[in-house]
Every structure is written in C-alpha cells, then in structure tokens.
Design a protein around this motif. Structure first.
Motif, PDB file in Angstrom:
ATOM      1  N   GLU A   1       7.231   2.163  -8.316  1.00  0.00           N
ATOM      2  CA  GLU A   1       6.385   1.041  -8.751  1.00  0.00           C
ATOM      3  C   GLU A   1       6.701  -0.227  -7.962  1.00  0.00           C
ATOM      4  N   TYR A   2       6.908  -0.048  -6.680  1.00  0.00           N
ATOM      5  CA  TYR A   2       7.254  -1.112  -5.739  1.00  0.00           C
ATOM      6  C   TYR A   2       6.145  -2.145  -5.617  1.00  0.00           C
ATOM      7  N   ARG A   3       6.515  -3.416  -5.816  1.00  0.00           N
ATOM      8  CA  ARG A   3       5.586  -4.544  -5.636  1.00  0.00           C
ATOM      9  C   ARG A   3       6.334  -5.643  -4.884  1.00  0.00           C
ATOM     10  N   LEU A   4       5.733  -6.147  -3.819  1.00  0.00           N
ATOM     11  CA  LEU A   4       6.381  -7.044  -2.865  1.00  0.00           C
ATOM     12  C   LEU A   4       5.609  -8.340  -2.683  1.00  0.00           C
ATOM     13  N   ILE A   5       6.350  -9.446  -2.552  1.00  0.00           N
ATOM     14  CA  ILE A   5       5.766 -10.719  -2.136  1.00  0.00           C
ATOM     15  C   ILE A   5       6.581 -11.227  -0.952  1.00  0.00           C
ATOM     16  N   LYS A   6       5.888 -11.568   0.146  1.00  0.00           N
ATOM     17  CA  LYS A   6       6.522 -12.141   1.338  1.00  0.00           C
ATOM     18  C   LYS A   6       6.045 -13.579   1.503  1.00  0.00           C
ATOM     19  N   GLU A   7       6.904 -14.406   2.078  1.00  0.00           N
ATOM     20  CA  GLU A   7       6.555 -15.795   2.356  1.00  0.00           C
ATOM     21  C   GLU A   7       7.114 -16.178   3.721  1.00  0.00           C
ATOM     22  N   MET A   8       6.272 -16.758   4.551  1.00  0.00           N
ATOM     23  CA  MET A   8       6.738 -17.184   5.865  1.00  0.00           C
ATOM     24  C   MET A   8       7.750 -18.312   5.700  1.00  0.00           C
TER      25      MET A   8
ATOM     26  N   GLY B   1       0.806  -1.219   0.000  1.00  0.00           N
ATOM     27  CA  GLY B   1       0.000   0.000   0.000  1.00  0.00           C
ATOM     28  C   GLY B   1       0.839   1.268   0.000  1.00  0.00           C
ATOM     29  N   ARG B   2       2.112   1.158   0.371  1.00  0.00           N
ATOM     30  CA  ARG B   2       3.087   2.255   0.345  1.00  0.00           C
ATOM     31  C   ARG B   2       2.590   3.516   1.049  1.00  0.00           C
ATOM     32  N   ASN B   3       1.963   3.335   2.205  1.00  0.00           N
ATOM     33  CA  ASN B   3       1.527   4.468   3.019  1.00  0.00           C
ATOM     34  C   ASN B   3       2.382   4.453   4.288  1.00  0.00           C
ATOM     35  N   PRO B   4       3.488   5.231   4.325  1.00  0.00           N
ATOM     36  CA  PRO B   4       4.420   5.155   5.449  1.00  0.00           C
ATOM     37  C   PRO B   4       3.780   5.357   6.816  1.00  0.00           C
ATOM     38  N   ALA B   5       2.862   6.302   6.944  1.00  0.00           N
ATOM     39  CA  ALA B   5       2.231   6.563   8.246  1.00  0.00           C
ATOM     40  C   ALA B   5       1.421   5.354   8.705  1.00  0.00           C
ATOM     41  N   LYS B   6       0.692   4.745   7.794  1.00  0.00           N
ATOM     42  CA  LYS B   6      -0.121   3.583   8.141  1.00  0.00           C
ATOM     43  C   LYS B   6       0.763   2.373   8.455  1.00  0.00           C
ATOM     44  N   VAL B   7       1.768   2.117   7.633  1.00  0.00           N
ATOM     45  CA  VAL B   7       2.664   0.977   7.860  1.00  0.00           C
ATOM     46  C   VAL B   7       3.379   1.120   9.196  1.00  0.00           C
ATOM     47  N   ALA B   8       3.819   2.310   9.525  1.00  0.00           N
ATOM     48  CA  ALA B   8       4.571   2.529  10.771  1.00  0.00           C
ATOM     49  C   ALA B   8       3.761   2.160  12.009  1.00  0.00           C
ATOM     50  N   LEU B   9       2.442   2.194  11.915  1.00  0.00           N
ATOM     51  CA  LEU B   9       1.596   1.850  13.066  1.00  0.00           C
ATOM     52  C   LEU B   9       1.686   0.377  13.458  1.00  0.00           C
TER      53      LEU B   9
ATOM     54  N   PRO C   1      -1.618  -4.498 -10.694  1.00  0.00           N
ATOM     55  CA  PRO C   1      -1.732  -3.050 -10.468  1.00  0.00           C
ATOM     56  C   PRO C   1      -1.153  -2.678  -9.103  1.00  0.00           C
ATOM     57  N   LEU C   2      -0.625  -1.493  -8.980  1.00  0.00           N
ATOM     58  CA  LEU C   2      -0.061  -1.063  -7.704  1.00  0.00           C
ATOM     59  C   LEU C   2      -1.062  -1.265  -6.581  1.00  0.00           C
ATOM     60  N   GLY C   3      -0.571  -1.684  -5.431  1.00  0.00           N
ATOM     61  CA  GLY C   3      -1.407  -1.990  -4.278  1.00  0.00           C
ATOM     62  C   GLY C   3      -1.207  -3.441  -3.883  1.00  0.00           C
ATOM     63  N   PRO C   4      -2.043  -3.953  -3.000  1.00  0.00           N
ATOM     64  CA  PRO C   4      -1.881  -5.338  -2.542  1.00  0.00           C
ATOM     65  C   PRO C   4      -1.892  -6.346  -3.686  1.00  0.00           C
TER      66      PRO C   4
ATOM     67  N   THR D   1       8.803   6.719  14.601  1.00  0.00           N
ATOM     68  CA  THR D   1       8.977   7.948  13.814  1.00  0.00           C
ATOM     69  C   THR D   1      10.069   7.770  12.769  1.00  0.00           C
ATOM     70  N   GLU D   2      11.194   7.175  13.171  1.00  0.00           N
ATOM     71  CA  GLU D   2      12.276   6.913  12.218  1.00  0.00           C
ATOM     72  C   GLU D   2      11.845   5.895  11.165  1.00  0.00           C
ATOM     73  N   ALA D   3      11.052   4.898  11.559  1.00  0.00           N
ATOM     74  CA  ALA D   3      10.561   3.903  10.600  1.00  0.00           C
ATOM     75  C   ALA D   3       9.723   4.585   9.523  1.00  0.00           C
ATOM     76  N   GLU D   4       8.846   5.476   9.937  1.00  0.00           N
ATOM     77  CA  GLU D   4       8.017   6.185   8.966  1.00  0.00           C
ATOM     78  C   GLU D   4       8.877   7.011   8.015  1.00  0.00           C
ATOM     79  N   ALA D   5       9.860   7.730   8.541  1.00  0.00           N
ATOM     80  CA  ALA D   5      10.752   8.534   7.695  1.00  0.00           C
ATOM     81  C   ALA D   5      11.546   7.635   6.739  1.00  0.00           C
ATOM     82  N   PHE D   6      11.999   6.498   7.232  1.00  0.00           N
ATOM     83  CA  PHE D   6      12.717   5.540   6.391  1.00  0.00           C
ATOM     84  C   PHE D   6      11.833   5.116   5.217  1.00  0.00           C
ATOM     85  N   LEU D   7      10.574   4.793   5.502  1.00  0.00           N
ATOM     86  CA  LEU D   7       9.670   4.330   4.457  1.00  0.00           C
ATOM     87  C   LEU D   7       9.346   5.423   3.442  1.00  0.00           C
ATOM     88  N   VAL D   8       9.230   6.664   3.900  1.00  0.00           N
ATOM     89  CA  VAL D   8       9.022   7.779   2.960  1.00  0.00           C
ATOM     90  C   VAL D   8      10.162   7.808   1.950  1.00  0.00           C
ATOM     91  N   GLY D   9      11.406   7.761   2.433  1.00  0.00           N
ATOM     92  CA  GLY D   9      12.560   7.781   1.547  1.00  0.00           C
ATOM     93  C   GLY D   9      12.624   6.567   0.641  1.00  0.00           C
TER      94      GLY D   9
END
Length: 155
Positions: free
Chosen positions: A70-77, A28-36, A139-142, A55-63
């Motif tokens: 066009e960031y797209r991510l797949i995670k696997e446990m 979702g690339r929303n730094p404020a939401k992800v930081a929560l 498409p961008l997003g989940p 706060t630093e995590a949010e700033a890191f994600l903004v950068g």
C-alpha cells in the motif's frame, strides 16, 4: 526508449514537473514502466542496495513493492541545476504483518541530455507509525492534484 519528457537544462518549472512525473510513476508501482526513466547503465545507492543498470533497477523495484505494501509517496523538489535535481520525500507503507511506516528520504538525481536519470543517490529513514497516524490516504496510484504536499502536511 531514448528520451523522456523534460530534458536538461532544467528551469524551476520543468524541475518541479520532473519531480511530479517521478512521484506519479513510483506511485503507479509498475517496475518495468518506472525503470524506463533510467539509463541502461544507471547507478543508484538506495539504503544498502547498489544498482548498476536499468535491469537491476527494475528487479530492485519488484522486491521493494513486494515488501512495501500500500505504498504511497510524496516528493518535493529541494533544489536544481542544469541537469541535477535534489528531492526530499516521504512515503507510507505497511509490511506483511500490518505494521505501518513512514519513510523519510532525500535523493540526488543526475540526468543525461535525453532526460533519463543516470545517477540516483537516496538516503532513507523509517519511522514506525500507527494506522491512525497515516497522512497519505488517497486511493492507490498517483496522488490527487488537490492532496497536500510535504510542506503543507508539516512533514
């Protein structure tokens, strides 16, 4: 926010769900939401960056998302215990010159009793790829539920 969905102790099912929630959040690339999802005093190691607060995590994600377009991510446990989850992941992005990359990584996560991540240790390697070699084309997003994961993609 004092708690997140899916609190320890994790089962295999809840650990997999926690991984997918994290993937969806980062896509979702929303730094404020992800930081929560992290404690106020969260500690990260991400490449050569060391983060010591939400706060630093949010700033890191903004950068990060200003640079990784066009960031797209797949995670696997990979594994889990009562309050820890190990994850492998890959993401695709391009820089402001149009150069594409697939970044491969592993993360170790540790959660508090409220389901907030206290520690995140990440190791990442970048592989230059051509636009034609991309595998993450939704498409961008989940990531859509029917899109293959890392294992199915041979990654």
């Amino acid at each position: 926010m004092n708690a997140r969905p899916l609190t320890p102790p994790f089962t295999e099912e809840t650990a997999r769900q926690k991984v997918r929630l994290a993937e969806d959040g980062w896509n979702g690339r929303n730094p404020a939401k992800v930081a929560l999802a992290y404690t106020e005093d969260t500690k990260w190691r991400n490449r050569t960056s060391f983060v010591t607060s939400r706060t630093e995590a949010e700033a890191f994600l903004v950068g990060k998302w200003d640079r990784e377009l066009e960031y797209r991510l797949i995670k696997e446990m990979w594994a889990y215990t009562d309050n820890r989850i190990a994850v492998r992941y890959a993401y695709e992005w391009h820089d402001d010159s149009g150069n594409w990359f697939r970044s491969y990584g592993n993360e170790n996560w540790e959660f508090n009793q409220d389901g907030l991540m206290e520690n995140r240790f990440s190791s990442i390697n970048d592989l230059p790829i051509s636009e034609a070699e991309r595998k993450f084309r939704w498409p961008l997003g989940p990531r859509p539920a029917d899109h293959p994961g890392l294992t199915d993609l041979g990654l």
